[in-house]
Write an enzyme that holds these catalytic residues in place. Structure first.
Site, PDB file in Angstrom:
ATOM      1  N   ASP A   1     -47.761 -70.105 -24.181  1.00  0.00           N
ATOM      2  CA  ASP A   1     -46.983 -69.356 -23.189  1.00  0.00           C
ATOM      3  C   ASP A   1     -45.501 -69.291 -23.505  1.00  0.00           C
ATOM      4  O   ASP A   1     -44.664 -69.460 -22.622  1.00  0.00           O
ATOM      5  CB  ASP A   1     -47.234 -69.912 -21.780  1.00  0.00           C
ATOM      6  CG  ASP A   1     -48.666 -69.692 -21.325  1.00  0.00           C
ATOM      7  OD1 ASP A   1     -49.016 -68.549 -21.034  1.00  0.00           O
ATOM      8  OD2 ASP A   1     -49.445 -70.668 -21.299  1.00  0.00           O
TER       9      ASP A   1
ATOM     10  N   ASP B   1     -52.356 -71.509 -26.778  1.00  0.00           N
ATOM     11  CA  ASP B   1     -51.932 -70.801 -25.564  1.00  0.00           C
ATOM     12  C   ASP B   1     -50.647 -71.427 -25.024  1.00  0.00           C
ATOM     13  O   ASP B   1     -50.615 -71.993 -23.944  1.00  0.00           O
ATOM     14  CB  ASP B   1     -53.077 -70.923 -24.537  1.00  0.00           C
ATOM     15  CG  ASP B   1     -52.770 -70.241 -23.225  1.00  0.00           C
ATOM     16  OD1 ASP B   1     -52.099 -69.196 -23.243  1.00  0.00           O
ATOM     17  OD2 ASP B   1     -53.202 -70.753 -22.178  1.00  0.00           O
TER      18      ASP B   1
ATOM     19  N   TRP C   1     -58.086 -66.484 -12.130  1.00  0.00           N
ATOM     20  CA  TRP C   1     -58.236 -67.343 -13.303  1.00  0.00           C
ATOM     21  C   TRP C   1     -58.572 -68.747 -12.814  1.00  0.00           C
ATOM     22  O   TRP C   1     -57.884 -69.285 -11.955  1.00  0.00           O
ATOM     23  CB  TRP C   1     -56.956 -67.396 -14.160  1.00  0.00           C
ATOM     24  CG  TRP C   1     -57.105 -68.464 -15.214  1.00  0.00           C
ATOM     25  CD1 TRP C   1     -57.903 -68.415 -16.320  1.00  0.00           C
ATOM     26  CD2 TRP C   1     -56.515 -69.778 -15.208  1.00  0.00           C
ATOM     27  NE1 TRP C   1     -57.843 -69.607 -17.004  1.00  0.00           N
ATOM     28  CE2 TRP C   1     -57.006 -70.451 -16.349  1.00  0.00           C
ATOM     29  CE3 TRP C   1     -55.632 -70.437 -14.351  1.00  0.00           C
ATOM     30  CZ2 TRP C   1     -56.624 -71.762 -16.654  1.00  0.00           C
ATOM     31  CZ3 TRP C   1     -55.248 -71.742 -14.653  1.00  0.00           C
ATOM     32  CH2 TRP C   1     -55.747 -72.383 -15.806  1.00  0.00           C
TER      33      TRP C   1
ATOM     34  N   GLU D   1     -59.836 -63.226 -15.394  1.00  0.00           N
ATOM     35  CA  GLU D   1     -59.167 -63.584 -16.654  1.00  0.00           C
ATOM     36  C   GLU D   1     -59.924 -64.682 -17.392  1.00  0.00           C
ATOM     37  O   GLU D   1     -60.160 -65.766 -16.865  1.00  0.00           O
ATOM     38  CB  GLU D   1     -57.736 -64.082 -16.340  1.00  0.00           C
ATOM     39  CG  GLU D   1     -56.949 -64.509 -17.571  1.00  0.00           C
ATOM     40  CD  GLU D   1     -55.566 -65.058 -17.225  1.00  0.00           C
ATOM     41  OE1 GLU D   1     -55.279 -65.266 -16.020  1.00  0.00           O
ATOM     42  OE2 GLU D   1     -54.769 -65.301 -18.148  1.00  0.00           O
TER      43      GLU D   1
ATOM     44  N   ASP E   1     -46.991 -63.337 -18.611  1.00  0.00           N
ATOM     45  CA  ASP E   1     -47.416 -64.707 -18.334  1.00  0.00           C
ATOM     46  C   ASP E   1     -46.845 -65.647 -19.386  1.00  0.00           C
ATOM     47  O   ASP E   1     -47.450 -65.865 -20.426  1.00  0.00           O
ATOM     48  CB  ASP E   1     -48.957 -64.784 -18.314  1.00  0.00           C
ATOM     49  CG  ASP E   1     -49.450 -66.153 -17.866  1.00  0.00           C
ATOM     50  OD1 ASP E   1     -48.623 -66.966 -17.422  1.00  0.00           O
ATOM     51  OD2 ASP E   1     -50.677 -66.402 -17.953  1.00  0.00           O
TER      52      ASP E   1
ATOM     53  N   HIS F   1     -52.033 -59.939 -19.379  1.00  0.00           N
ATOM     54  CA  HIS F   1     -51.079 -61.032 -19.274  1.00  0.00           C
ATOM     55  C   HIS F   1     -50.404 -61.086 -20.630  1.00  0.00           C
ATOM     56  O   HIS F   1     -50.943 -61.684 -21.568  1.00  0.00           O
ATOM     57  CB  HIS F   1     -51.783 -62.359 -18.963  1.00  0.00           C
ATOM     58  CG  HIS F   1     -51.890 -62.632 -17.510  1.00  0.00           C
ATOM     59  ND1 HIS F   1     -52.309 -63.833 -17.001  1.00  0.00           N
ATOM     60  CD2 HIS F   1     -51.593 -61.852 -16.439  1.00  0.00           C
ATOM     61  CE1 HIS F   1     -52.293 -63.772 -15.674  1.00  0.00           C
ATOM     62  NE2 HIS F   1     -51.863 -62.576 -15.316  1.00  0.00           N
TER      63      HIS F   1
ATOM     64  N   LYS G   1     -60.621 -67.285 -20.825  1.00  0.00           N
ATOM     65  CA  LYS G   1     -59.815 -68.188 -21.656  1.00  0.00           C
ATOM     66  C   LYS G   1     -60.691 -68.863 -22.691  1.00  0.00           C
ATOM     67  O   LYS G   1     -61.889 -69.049 -22.479  1.00  0.00           O
ATOM     68  CB  LYS G   1     -59.146 -69.228 -20.749  1.00  0.00           C
ATOM     69  CG  LYS G   1     -58.112 -70.069 -21.440  1.00  0.00           C
ATOM     70  CD  LYS G   1     -57.207 -70.758 -20.434  1.00  0.00           C
ATOM     71  CE  LYS G   1     -56.234 -71.663 -21.157  1.00  0.00           C
ATOM     72  NZ  LYS G   1     -55.181 -72.168 -20.285  1.00  0.00           N
TER      73      LYS G   1
ATOM     74  N   ASP H   1     -55.334 -61.944 -21.581  1.00  0.00           N
ATOM     75  CA  ASP H   1     -54.121 -62.751 -21.790  1.00  0.00           C
ATOM     76  C   ASP H   1     -53.960 -62.940 -23.295  1.00  0.00           C
ATOM     77  O   ASP H   1     -54.891 -63.398 -23.979  1.00  0.00           O
ATOM     78  CB  ASP H   1     -54.268 -64.100 -21.072  1.00  0.00           C
ATOM     79  CG  ASP H   1     -53.015 -64.963 -21.165  1.00  0.00           C
ATOM     80  OD1 ASP H   1     -52.517 -65.159 -22.304  1.00  0.00           O
ATOM     81  OD2 ASP H   1     -52.536 -65.455 -20.130  1.00  0.00           O
TER      82      ASP H   1
ATOM     83  N   HIS I   1     -55.160 -66.226 -24.976  1.00  0.00           N
ATOM     84  CA  HIS I   1     -56.456 -66.818 -24.643  1.00  0.00           C
ATOM     85  C   HIS I   1     -57.567 -66.579 -25.649  1.00  0.00           C
ATOM     86  O   HIS I   1     -58.749 -66.594 -25.308  1.00  0.00           O
ATOM     87  CB  HIS I   1     -56.897 -66.332 -23.257  1.00  0.00           C
ATOM     88  CG  HIS I   1     -56.090 -66.957 -22.160  1.00  0.00           C
ATOM     89  ND1 HIS I   1     -56.432 -66.889 -20.839  1.00  0.00           N
ATOM     90  CD2 HIS I   1     -54.948 -67.683 -22.203  1.00  0.00           C
ATOM     91  CE1 HIS I   1     -55.536 -67.533 -20.113  1.00  0.00           C
ATOM     92  NE2 HIS I   1     -54.626 -68.020 -20.914  1.00  0.00           N
TER      93      HIS I   1
HETATM   94  C1  RNT Z   1     -53.712 -69.894 -17.668  1.00  0.00           C
HETATM   95  C2  RNT Z   1     -53.724 -68.442 -17.346  1.00  0.00           C
HETATM   96  C3  RNT Z   1     -53.148 -68.076 -16.009  1.00  0.00           C
HETATM   97  C4  RNT Z   1     -51.880 -68.824 -15.669  1.00  0.00           C
HETATM   98  C5  RNT Z   1     -51.167 -68.311 -14.439  1.00  0.00           C
HETATM   99  C6  RNT Z   1     -50.106 -69.242 -13.969  1.00  0.00           C
HETATM  100  O1  RNT Z   1     -54.064 -70.157 -18.952  1.00  0.00           O
HETATM  101  O2  RNT Z   1     -53.076 -67.733 -18.354  1.00  0.00           O
HETATM  102  O3  RNT Z   1     -52.962 -66.701 -15.957  1.00  0.00           O
HETATM  103  O4  RNT Z   1     -50.984 -68.847 -16.730  1.00  0.00           O
HETATM  104  O5  RNT Z   1     -52.062 -67.993 -13.480  1.00  0.00           O
HETATM  105 ZN    ZN Z   2     -52.715 -65.655 -18.019  1.00  0.00          ZN
END
Ligand code: RNT
Ligand code: ZN
Length: 420
Positions: free
Chosen positions: A298, A296, A187, A228, A328, A288, A230, A261, A264
């Site tokens: 998290d 995003d 990523w 990955e 994640d 993720h 985004k 993810d 994302h």
């Molecule tokens: C960031 C991505 C990535 C990170 C990690 C820490 O938006 O989701 O995967 O969260 O690599």
């Molecule tokens: Zn991620």
């Protein structure tokens, strides 16, 4: 074994048998599915490249300052050990390159070697199903202007290409040592805050740089690459080089894994809806699992509708061997060990819930265009005694059922975290 949990399970088993679901088979299948727990929940994505961790950059943010954050690799390992003892099953650890052991001397990203991760591998043996890995393309001076593998300056790109290559070598070593495939996830934060004049060139550079990273063939039984995408990051709101379309095309054309993810995409866009398509065209899939709240963000993974849908899509695919489930999230506002346990238990719980679905009956109703029956069944399944199966599964796996796990975290906070 707790008598009430045992009795509740027996009743649940019969109820599920009535609708054609074998709870024993579900628990057996569940045991086979490792979840890759991410190391970075334990220290707010700081890593151990510099004493005290590095300042987080790259458009991601860990907010909150709950006391007890891991300050050293030993502390982080101790916290992970605690969390793993409270999660049923044998799982994986997902490490970032910035969690290297450099013995107190700075080692730059283009210099890292398998030796810097030997301590992690040795510690993980006997504890883990295996390890997964990530190059760290953020929190670094050479990523300060927001660009890494797609940087216009060839020297900067070369630095990051070298990092990517070295990460694959390290990851392959992990795969060999554990005897299970390590997935390395790429990523990059590369993005523009404002509208670009040229959307094409950075994407061409990113594709070429990734091709350079992936040049050496590695035995897929020890190592696989994932990419990955985004939508946007903080400070990179207008254009992300590695968008969904970019990586979908890249993964399909290069036979790489695509990493979805959950945070994302646009807020109403769900990865559960994407899994079936991605699995048709990419060789394998990495997830993720995260929880976006308006963006995003998290947040810790909850047992919400989307998590249930994700788990169902995976189980229904019948191709769990082609799916790699990673987590994640990074919440620094609550007890970090509890955050790991909540999120990881929820992932496992959602998989169990999905495995208790009478899928053939549902498929048949759908094939007969009997959408009434399909909806009736979906709704009834929600209140089936699946939590009795979950409690029983926890005890069978030697981990606390119900709230009891939290007592252990509270004790750990008192004995260990509060002294940091
Ligand atoms: C960031 C991505 C990535 C990170 C990690 C820490 O938006 O989701 O995967 O969260 O690599
Ligand atoms: Zn991620």
């Amino acid at each position: 074994m707790d008598k009430n949990i045992e009795q509740a399970y027996q009743i649940a088993r019969e109820k599920y048998a009535e609708i054609g679901v074998d709870t024993e088979a579900a628990m057996k299948a569940l045991e086979q599915v490792p979840v890759s727990m991410h190391c970075w929940q334990g220290d707010d994505v700081g890593g151990f490249e510099n004493v005290g961790g590095s300042e987080l950059s790259g458009g991601i943010q860990a907010t909150g300052n709950y006391p007890g954050k891991a300050r050293t690799i030993d502390e982080l390992r101790s916290d992970i050990e605690k969390a793993l003892l409270l999660i049923p099953g044998t799982h994986r650890l997902n490490l970032h390159a910035s969690y290297l052991e450099n013995g107190g001397t700075f080692v730059d990203r283009d210099e890292i070697e398998p030796g810097h991760f030997k301590g992690w591998i040795d510690w993980g043996k006997g504890r883990l199903h295996g390890m997964d890995f990530n190059p760290t393309f953020f929190s670094h001076a050479k990523a300060a202007d927001g660009f890494t593998l797609s940087h216009p300056d060839q020297a900067v790109r070369d630095f990051w290409i070298e990092h990517g290559k070295r990460c694959r070598t390290i990851a392959a070593e992990m795969g060999r040592q554990f005897g299970t495939t390590t997935v390395t996830n790429f990523w990059v934060p590369d993005s523009y805050k404002d509208t670009p004049a040229d959307r094409v060139s950075p994407r061409q550079r990113l594709a070429a740089a990734l091709d350079s990273c992936f040049k050496d063939k590695i035995d897929p039984s020890v190592h696989l690459d994932a990419v990955e995408s985004k939508l946007f990051g903080i400070g990179g709101e207008s254009y992300t080089v590695g968008s969904h379309e970019f990586y979908m095309g890249y993964a399909v054309s290069r036979r790489k894994l695509l990493c979805l993810d959950a945070g994302h995409y646009h807020p109403t866009e769900m990865i559960s809806e994407k899994i079936s398509s991605v699995m048709m065209f990419c060789p394998e899939l990495l997830l993720h699992v995260s929880r976006p709240v308006r963006w995003d963000s998290d947040h810790v993974v909850c047992f919400d509708d989307e998590l249930q849908q994700i788990a169902k899509e995976l189980v229904r695919s019948g191709q769990m061997d082609k799916v790699h489930i990673g987590l994640d999230f990074f919440d620094a506002s609550i007890n970090r060990v509890a955050a790991w346990v909540i999120g990881t238990r929820n992932m496992v719980k959602a998989l169990l819930f999905a495995m208790l679905e009478p899928i053939e009956t549902l498929r048949q109703a759908e094939a007969e265009m009997n959408f009434t029956k399909r909806l009736v069944m979906f709704e009834e399944l929600k209140t089936m005694p699946w939590s009795a199966v979950w409690d029983y599964y926890c005890l069978r796996q030697d981990v606390p059922a119900g709230l009891a796990w939290f007592d252990e975290v509270v004790q750990y906070e008192k004995d260990v975290l509060s002294k940091r």
